[in-house]
Design an enzyme around this catalytic site. Structure first.
Site, mmCIF file in Angstrom:
data_model
loop_
_atom_site.group_PDB
_atom_site.id
_atom_site.type_symbol
_atom_site.label_atom_id
_atom_site.label_comp_id
_atom_site.label_asym_id
_atom_site.label_seq_id
_atom_site.Cartn_x
_atom_site.Cartn_y
_atom_site.Cartn_z
ATOM 1 N N ASP A 73 4.043 40.935 0.662
ATOM 2 C CA ASP A 73 4.720 41.606 -0.449
ATOM 3 C C ASP A 73 5.558 42.787 0.022
ATOM 4 O O ASP A 73 6.559 43.137 -0.616
ATOM 5 C CB ASP A 73 3.695 42.117 -1.472
ATOM 6 C CG ASP A 73 2.874 40.994 -2.072
ATOM 7 O OD1 ASP A 73 3.440 39.903 -2.303
ATOM 8 O OD2 ASP A 73 1.673 41.189 -2.305
ATOM 9 N N GLU A 112 20.295 14.263 -0.183
ATOM 10 C CA GLU A 112 20.323 14.963 1.100
ATOM 11 C C GLU A 112 21.348 14.328 2.044
ATOM 12 O O GLU A 112 21.713 13.163 1.897
ATOM 13 C CB GLU A 112 18.940 14.935 1.763
ATOM 14 C CG GLU A 112 17.829 15.553 0.948
ATOM 15 C CD GLU A 112 18.070 16.997 0.599
ATOM 16 O OE1 GLU A 112 18.782 17.698 1.365
ATOM 17 O OE2 GLU A 112 17.567 17.445 -0.443
ATOM 18 N N ASP A 156 0.827 -1.213 0.000
ATOM 19 C CA ASP A 156 0.000 0.000 0.000
ATOM 20 C C ASP A 156 0.860 1.262 0.000
ATOM 21 O O ASP A 156 0.475 2.294 -0.542
ATOM 22 C CB ASP A 156 -0.919 0.007 1.227
ATOM 23 C CG ASP A 156 -1.840 -1.200 1.268
ATOM 24 O OD1 ASP A 156 -2.597 -1.374 0.304
ATOM 25 O OD2 ASP A 156 -1.770 -1.961 2.245
ATOM 26 N N HIS A 173 8.819 9.385 -2.124
ATOM 27 C CA HIS A 173 10.161 9.515 -2.690
ATOM 28 C C HIS A 173 10.991 10.442 -1.811
ATOM 29 O O HIS A 173 10.560 11.553 -1.483
ATOM 30 C CB HIS A 173 10.079 10.093 -4.111
ATOM 31 C CG HIS A 173 9.313 9.236 -5.058
ATOM 32 N ND1 HIS A 173 8.665 9.734 -6.180
ATOM 33 C CD2 HIS A 173 9.055 7.889 -5.036
ATOM 34 C CE1 HIS A 173 8.075 8.744 -6.816
ATOM 35 N NE2 HIS A 173 8.293 7.619 -6.141
ATOM 36 N N HIS A 188 -0.875 19.665 4.811
ATOM 37 C CA HIS A 188 0.055 20.379 5.674
ATOM 38 C C HIS A 188 -0.684 21.063 6.824
ATOM 39 O O HIS A 188 -1.840 21.489 6.685
ATOM 40 C CB HIS A 188 0.816 21.436 4.875
ATOM 41 C CG HIS A 188 1.936 20.850 4.073
ATOM 42 N ND1 HIS A 188 2.314 21.332 2.838
ATOM 43 C CD2 HIS A 188 2.770 19.816 4.332
ATOM 44 C CE1 HIS A 188 3.329 20.622 2.378
ATOM 45 N NE2 HIS A 188 3.620 19.692 3.263
ATOM 46 N N ASP A 243 16.105 18.330 -6.397
ATOM 47 C CA ASP A 243 16.965 19.469 -6.730
ATOM 48 C C ASP A 243 18.338 19.395 -6.076
ATOM 49 O O ASP A 243 18.975 20.426 -5.858
ATOM 50 C CB ASP A 243 16.275 20.773 -6.317
ATOM 51 C CG ASP A 243 15.783 20.743 -4.874
ATOM 52 O OD1 ASP A 243 16.051 19.753 -4.174
ATOM 53 O OD2 ASP A 243 15.132 21.710 -4.453
ATOM 54 N N HIS A 283 6.551 12.747 8.456
ATOM 55 C CA HIS A 283 5.787 13.737 7.687
ATOM 56 C C HIS A 283 5.212 13.109 6.411
ATOM 57 O O HIS A 283 4.024 13.256 6.114
ATOM 58 C CB HIS A 283 6.715 14.902 7.344
ATOM 59 C CG HIS A 283 6.084 15.963 6.510
ATOM 60 N ND1 HIS A 283 5.595 17.143 7.033
ATOM 61 C CD2 HIS A 283 5.866 16.044 5.176
ATOM 62 C CE1 HIS A 283 5.113 17.892 6.071
ATOM 63 N NE2 HIS A 283 5.268 17.250 4.916
ATOM 64 N N ASP A 301 12.128 44.435 -5.210
ATOM 65 C CA ASP A 301 11.353 43.465 -4.429
ATOM 66 C C ASP A 301 11.087 43.931 -3.003
ATOM 67 O O ASP A 301 10.110 43.519 -2.383
ATOM 68 C CB ASP A 301 12.103 42.124 -4.355
ATOM 69 C CG ASP A 301 12.344 41.514 -5.725
ATOM 70 O OD1 ASP A 301 11.445 41.621 -6.573
ATOM 71 O OD2 ASP A 301 13.431 40.947 -5.939
ATOM 72 N N ALA A 339 7.654 48.830 0.158
ATOM 73 C CA ALA A 339 7.227 50.035 0.870
ATOM 74 C C ALA A 339 8.425 50.588 1.625
ATOM 75 O O ALA A 339 9.226 49.841 2.168
ATOM 76 C CB ALA A 339 6.086 49.711 1.831
#
Length: 379
Positions: free
Chosen positions: A239, A97, A54, A92, A125, A71, A115, A333, A285
């Site tokens: 932002d 790592e 399973d 996976h 999550h 990555d 997890h 940014d 800002a």
């Protein structure tokens, strides 16, 4: 009891184990990770070495056949597929790592495995800091389920006969996407920041719901931390941010803004239209000028607005051109004013320092944020 069969597998038929630990140790870690879920539910888990399982586990690298490539070291640690999807039960782990057990020097396999088992059992999550099902990896021993983890799994499978169910149960989880990933906490040396602001004389860098705190030029220990630890109710991906003359902190995300008095939310979410802005959001800002005659500036896509703190509106709905800020790139940014009165503008991983007297970018810029603020050697 509901029995679940688990097995180690790979597309090639040969099982790959992390090079840092032996096969039996890996199997023991997985048994321990599954036990935290079976201890509070009627589920039992049995390992199988052949036949249909399973839950199927593999350590793999980069592109590995599911259109969700890994990555390399850091970044995405593992991913799992939810029930009722075409790869349900697959987990996976990124082979590249630095897998460890019981220490914070690498990536703890027990924490990540618990997890991912939660995901293949159907959990989304969690927003609770420190939960096993938090979207961001954190090292925590001994491994324990949070109350949110426990409520979630018992909502799906019920309580263990020897365990009293938690109350009240959570609402049903949202419609399942196909897979979910767990990632490392953002690395200040390898990230672009969403917003930066000087607050109470300390510098805060924001990214993906996390914040770094710099005091007297030194990064405070314990960071990055969840921004919600300081400002409960703050949106997860802001932002822009600035502190006004009264000491209130303003946060912007998309078409809305929030205002906090220290750590207490006093306004929001409210539409930025009430400030005279269009509903396209802002990117940065900046509170800038003398303390008695300061202005606040909003920036977006090569344009800027001057915001009047007295009228609580921008002076004009029509923006001005960034060409007024000599030497500063059109798209920024984040921005902030330091204690000496200089404005800093950030784009990507670089920043420009702006002279309030000469009204131009200083020579020698841009420089790297990571190197100058976080002592990164690889910036």
């Amino acid at each position: 009891m509901e029995d679940v069969w688990t097995g180690l597998t790979s597309p090639t038929g040969s099982v790959r184990f992390p090079w840092q630990m032996g096969e039996e140790k890996v199997r023991r870690v997985f048994r321990e990770a599954l036990k935290i879920w079976s201890d509070v539910t009627p589920l039992t888990f049995t390992e199988v070495h052949s036949g249909k399982a399973d839950i199927r586990i593999d350590f793999t690298r980069y592109w590995h056949g599911d259109n969700l490539p890994f990555d390399g070291p850091g970044g995405i640690l593992a991913h799992a597929f939810f029930p009722k999807t075409h790869r349900q039960g697959d987990i996976h782990f990124d082979y590249d790592e630095s897998w460890t057990l019981g220490n914070h020097m690498g990536t703890d396999l027990l924490q990540v495995a618990a997890h991912e088992f939660g995901h293949v059992l159907g959990l989304q999550h969690s927003r609770e800091p420190g939960a096993v099902m938090s979207a961001y990896y954190s090292f925590s021993y001994p491994l324990r389920l949070s109350e949110d983890d426990k409520q979630g799994i018992q909502y799906l499978y019920g309580a263990h006969p020897r365990v009293l169910p938690t109350s009240p149960p959570p609402p049903p989880p949202p419609a399942n996407p196909e897979t979910n990933e767990i990632v490392t906490n953002p690395d200040a040396c390898q990230t672009d920041f969403d917003a930066v602001s000087m607050i109470r004389g300390e510098l805060f860098f924001f990214r993906s719901g996390y914040v770094w705190r710099i005091r007297d030029g030194q990064l405070e220990s314990g960071y990055p931390a969840l921004a919600s630890r300081h400002w409960r109710g703050i949106p997860s991906n802001i932002d822009a941010a600035f502190e006004d003359k009264t000491g209130n902190i303003w946060f912007f995300q998309g078409d809305n803004y929030w205002v906090f008095d220290a750590e207490r939310q006093i306004r929001g979410p409210e539409s930025i239209r009430t400030l005279g802005l269009s509903a396209s959001g802002i990117q940065a800002a900046l509170r800038w000028g003398h303390d008695s005659t300061y202005d606040t500036y909003f920036f977006r896509s090569g344009s800027y607005w001057r915001f009047s703190p007295h009228q609580n509106r921008v002076e004009s709905a029509y923006p001005r051109s960034m060409q007024d800020w000599s030497g500063i790139p059109n798209d920024v940014d984040a921005s902030f004013r330091d204690i000496y009165g200089y404005a800093h503008f950030i784009r990507g991983r670089q920043y420009w320092k702006f002279d309030p007297v000469g009204m131009n970018s200083l020579e020698g810029y841009p420089r790297y944020v990571g190197a100058d603020f976080f002592n990164c050697r690889n910036a």
